[in-house]
Design a protein around this motif. Structure first.
Motif, PDB file in Angstrom:
ATOM      1  N   ARG A   1     -22.059  30.177  31.966  1.00 38.03           N
ATOM      2  CA  ARG A   1     -22.184  29.411  33.202  1.00 38.03           C
ATOM      3  C   ARG A   1     -22.406  30.325  34.401  1.00 38.03           C
ATOM      4  O   ARG A   1     -23.105  29.950  35.362  1.00 38.03           O
ATOM      5  CB  ARG A   1     -20.936  28.552  33.425  1.00 38.03           C
ATOM      6  CG  ARG A   1     -19.737  29.319  33.933  1.00 38.03           C
ATOM      7  CD  ARG A   1     -18.428  28.558  33.834  1.00 38.03           C
ATOM      8  NE  ARG A   1     -17.356  29.242  34.538  1.00 38.03           N
ATOM      9  CZ  ARG A   1     -16.746  30.322  34.116  1.00 38.03           C
ATOM     10  NH1 ARG A   1     -17.087  30.861  32.947  1.00 38.03           N
ATOM     11  NH2 ARG A   1     -15.783  30.886  34.829  1.00 38.03           N
ATOM     12  N   VAL A   2     -21.835  31.533  34.358  1.00 43.68           N
ATOM     13  CA  VAL A   2     -21.919  32.425  35.518  1.00 43.68           C
ATOM     14  C   VAL A   2     -23.361  32.864  35.781  1.00 43.68           C
ATOM     15  O   VAL A   2     -23.894  32.634  36.867  1.00 43.68           O
ATOM     16  CB  VAL A   2     -20.978  33.631  35.340  1.00 43.68           C
ATOM     17  CG1 VAL A   2     -21.101  34.569  36.540  1.00 43.68           C
ATOM     18  CG2 VAL A   2     -19.542  33.172  35.168  1.00 43.68           C
ATOM     19  N   PRO A   3     -24.050  33.513  34.810  1.00 38.88           N
ATOM     20  CA  PRO A   3     -25.445  33.892  35.088  1.00 38.88           C
ATOM     21  C   PRO A   3     -26.368  32.686  35.277  1.00 38.88           C
ATOM     22  O   PRO A   3     -27.316  32.756  36.057  1.00 38.88           O
ATOM     23  CB  PRO A   3     -25.841  34.715  33.857  1.00 38.88           C
ATOM     24  CG  PRO A   3     -24.914  34.281  32.774  1.00 38.88           C
ATOM     25  CD  PRO A   3     -23.629  33.964  33.464  1.00 38.88           C
ATOM     26  N   PHE A   4     -26.084  31.599  34.573  1.00 42.53           N
ATOM     27  CA  PHE A   4     -26.957  30.424  34.713  1.00 42.53           C
ATOM     28  C   PHE A   4     -26.875  29.844  36.118  1.00 42.53           C
ATOM     29  O   PHE A   4     -27.892  29.603  36.773  1.00 42.53           O
ATOM     30  CB  PHE A   4     -26.574  29.358  33.694  1.00 42.53           C
ATOM     31  CG  PHE A   4     -27.244  28.038  33.945  1.00 42.53           C
ATOM     32  CD1 PHE A   4     -28.580  27.850  33.623  1.00 42.53           C
ATOM     33  CD2 PHE A   4     -26.546  27.001  34.544  1.00 42.53           C
ATOM     34  CE1 PHE A   4     -29.210  26.634  33.868  1.00 42.53           C
ATOM     35  CE2 PHE A   4     -27.173  25.788  34.797  1.00 42.53           C
ATOM     36  CZ  PHE A   4     -28.500  25.605  34.462  1.00 42.53           C
ATOM     37  N   TYR A   5     -25.657  29.602  36.588  1.00 46.01           N
ATOM     38  CA  TYR A   5     -25.506  29.028  37.924  1.00 46.01           C
ATOM     39  C   TYR A   5     -26.000  29.976  39.003  1.00 46.01           C
ATOM     40  O   TYR A   5     -26.579  29.544  40.012  1.00 46.01           O
ATOM     41  CB  TYR A   5     -24.042  28.648  38.178  1.00 46.01           C
ATOM     42  CG  TYR A   5     -23.596  27.434  37.413  1.00 46.01           C
ATOM     43  CD1 TYR A   5     -24.437  26.333  37.263  1.00 46.01           C
ATOM     44  CD2 TYR A   5     -22.329  27.359  36.837  1.00 46.01           C
ATOM     45  CE1 TYR A   5     -24.038  25.208  36.559  1.00 46.01           C
ATOM     46  CE2 TYR A   5     -21.915  26.241  36.133  1.00 46.01           C
ATOM     47  CZ  TYR A   5     -22.777  25.174  35.996  1.00 46.01           C
ATOM     48  OH  TYR A   5     -22.374  24.056  35.297  1.00 46.01           O
ATOM     49  N   ALA A   6     -25.756  31.274  38.809  1.00 45.92           N
ATOM     50  CA  ALA A   6     -26.228  32.247  39.800  1.00 45.92           C
ATOM     51  C   ALA A   6     -27.752  32.196  39.927  1.00 45.92           C
ATOM     52  O   ALA A   6     -28.302  32.192  41.034  1.00 45.92           O
ATOM     53  CB  ALA A   6     -25.776  33.653  39.417  1.00 45.92           C
TER      54      ALA A   6
END
Length: 425
Positions: A203-208
Motif C-alpha cells: 500500500r505504501v509505494p502504491f499510494y505514494a
C-alpha cells in the motif's frame, strides 16, 4: 450411458457438498456453545484484520475519487458552455476578440487533458489495485471453511478414541480424513501468511505513486489554467479601461444609424453645449435646427458620451419619441414641454415621498460589496447596508435573480441589484 454416468457424478458431488455444509454448520454450533474447541491462529488473525482495514480504506478512496472525477467531467462540460457564451458575447470590434477565443480554446484543451489524466493515471490504477482484494477475500473465506473441516475431523477422531468398542476401519478412515483436512488447511493458511503481509506492505509505494500522479495532474491543470486566465483577465482589464475612456461610444450619425430629428433628440437628451436641458422643472426653448450629430457629440465631455449598448433600448426609444413629440407641438408653454422630457434615469427617480415606505416589498441586508458595472440603472452598495426592495416599474425587463430597491441611508438613489448579494431579513 455417458449421460447417465455424468448425472451420477453430478449427484455425487452435490451430496458431498451438502454433507460438508451440514458438518461445518454442526461444528460451528458446537464451537459457539463451547462444546467443541476451535483452532486459533493469532498471527493470521492480525493479518486478516489489517487486510480488512486496507480493503475498506481502498474501496472508500476509489469511491470518493470517482465522485470527484464525475464532478470534474461535469465542470468541464459546464465550462465549455460558459466560455462559448462569453466568446459569443465578445463583439468583433472589441479589444482582444481573437486572443480571447484562442485563450478559451486553450482552457478547453487543458481541461480535457486534466480529465484524461485523472482517468488514466489515477482512477484506472485504483480500480486495478482494488481488483486484488476480492480474490484474497475469497481465499480467506475458503481458509476459514478448511479450518472448520480440520476441527471437525479432529473432533470426530477424538470421539472415536473415547468409545470403548470401535471398528478399527473407522479409526483408519477418521485419521485419513484428519490428515487430508489438515493438509488442505495448512496449505491455504501458509499461502495467506505470505500474501497478506506482502499485500499490506504494497500500500505504501502504491499510494505514494498514485497520490503523486494526482497531485501532478492537479498542479499542471491549475498552473496552466492560471497562465491562460491571466491573459483573459488582461483582455478584460483592457476592455474595461477602453470603456472608461469612451472608446466604444458613438462618434457620428452612421454609428447610431439615425438622422435628422432623431439626432436632435439625442443631442437634447445628452445635455451638450448649445442645447437646452431641464432645470428645476423648466426648460428653455429648443432650437429648430441643430447640425449633424457628429458635431454635437464631438463637443461633449467624457461623461456625456452616448453609449451604444443594448442595456437600455427602451429608455432611448422613449427619449426619441418624447422629444419628437416636443418638436412637432407648437404653442405649448414651457411648463408643458418640460413635463414631456424624461428624467435622466426613469428607473431611478431622484425624489421620494411618504408613500415610498408603503411600497417596500421587503428589506434585505447586503452580504457582499457590489459595484454597478452596467450604468446608472444598477445600485451599488457595501456589505452590511440595509436595502429596501420595491416594485420595478417595468418588471418584464428585470432579469431573473435581480431586484429593484434603494438603500435606507440614501432613498434618492434607486436601481437594480443581484439578489444573491443580499439576505432577506
Amino acid at each position: 450411458m455417458a449421460t447417465s454416468d455424468r448425472k451420477s457424478g453430478i449427484a455425487g458431488k452435490f451430496q458431498v457438498s451438502v454433507f460438508k455444509q451440514a458438518s461445518r454448520a454442526k461444528e460451528k454450533v458446537l464451537q459457539k456453545l463451547g462444546k467443541a474447541d476451535e483452532t486459533k491462529d493469532e498471527v493470521f488473525d492480525a493479518h486478516a484484520i489489517a487486510f480488512n482495514t486496507q480493503n475498506a480504506a481502498s474501496v472508500r478512496l476509489q469511491r470518493e475519487f470517482k465522485e470527484y472525477w464525475n464532478c470534474v467531467r461535469t465542470m468541464k462540460q459546464s465550462s465549455i458552455g460558459l466560455r462559448q457564451a462569453l466568446k459569443d458575447h465578445h463583439e468583433l470590434e472589441w479589444s482582444g476578440c481573437d486572443q480571447l477565443a484562442m485563450n478559451f480554446d486553450q482552457l478547453n484543451t487543458i481541461s480535457k487533458e486534466y480529465n484524461d489524466k485523472l482517468g488514466a493515471h489515477v482512477y484506472s490504477i485504483l480500480s486495478r489495485y482494488n481488483s486484488l482484494f476480492p480474490e484474497v477475500k475469497k481465499k480467506i473465506e475458503k481458509r476459514g471453511r478448511k479450518l472448520v473441516d480440520y476441527d471437525g475431523a479432529r473432533h470426530v477422531l477424538q470421539a472415536l478414541h473415547r468409545e470403548k468398542k470401535v471398528d478399527a476401519s473407522k479409526f483408519v478412515k477418521a485419521e485419513e480424513l484428519l490428515e487430508e483436512a489438515k493438509s488442505n488447511y495448512e496449505q491455504l493458511n501458509n499461502e495467506l501468511l505470505n500474501e497478506l503481509p506482502a499485500l499490506y506492505e504494497s500500500r505504501v509505494p502504491f499510494y505514494a505513486s498514485t497520490f503523486h500522479s494526482f497531485a501532478s495532474a492537479d498542479f499542471s491543470y491549475l498552473s496552466d489554467s492560471a497562465v491562460v486566465m491571466k491573459d483573459i483577465r488582461d483582455i478584460y482589464d483592457e476592455l474595461h479601461k477602453e470603456t472608461e475612456s469612451c472608446s466604444y461610444y458613438a462618434t457620428n450619425s452612421k454609428d447610431l444609424e439615425i438622422k435628422g430629428s432623431v439626432g436632435d433628440s439625442v443631442s437634447s437628451w445628452s445635455g451638450t453645449d448649445g442645447h437646452h436641458s431641464v432645470d428645476n422643472g423648466t426648460s428653455s426653448e429648443l432650437p429648430g435646427n441643430i447640425g449633424d450629430i457628429s458635431n454635437s457629440v464631438d463637443d461633449t465631455t467624457e461623461r456625456d458620451c452616448v453609449v451604444i449598448t443594448t442595456d437600455k433600448p427602451q429608455d432611448v426609444e422613449t427619449v426619441f419619441d418624447d422629444t419628437v413629440a416636443m418638436e412637432t407641438t407648437t404653442g405649448r408653454d414651457e411648463k408643458e414641454v418640460s413635463h414631456e422630457l424624461p428624467p435622466a434615469n426613469s428607473d431611478s427617480p431622484q425624489t421620494t415621498d411618504d408613500k415610498d415606505v408603503s411600497d417596500v416589498l421587503w428589506v434585505t441586508v447586503a452580504t457582499h460589496d457590489y459595484a454597478a458595472v452596467v450604468g446608472d440603472d444598477e445600485l451599488s452598495f457595501h456589505e452590511g447596508d440595509i436595502i429596501n426592495v420595491i416594485t420595478h416599474n417595468k418588471p418584464e425587463t428585470l432579469d431573473e435573480g435581480w431586484q429593484m430597491g434603494y438603500q435606507q441611508s440614501d432613498p434618492t438613489k434607486r436601481g437594480v441589484f443581484p439578489e444573491n448579494y443580499t439576505q432577506r431579513q
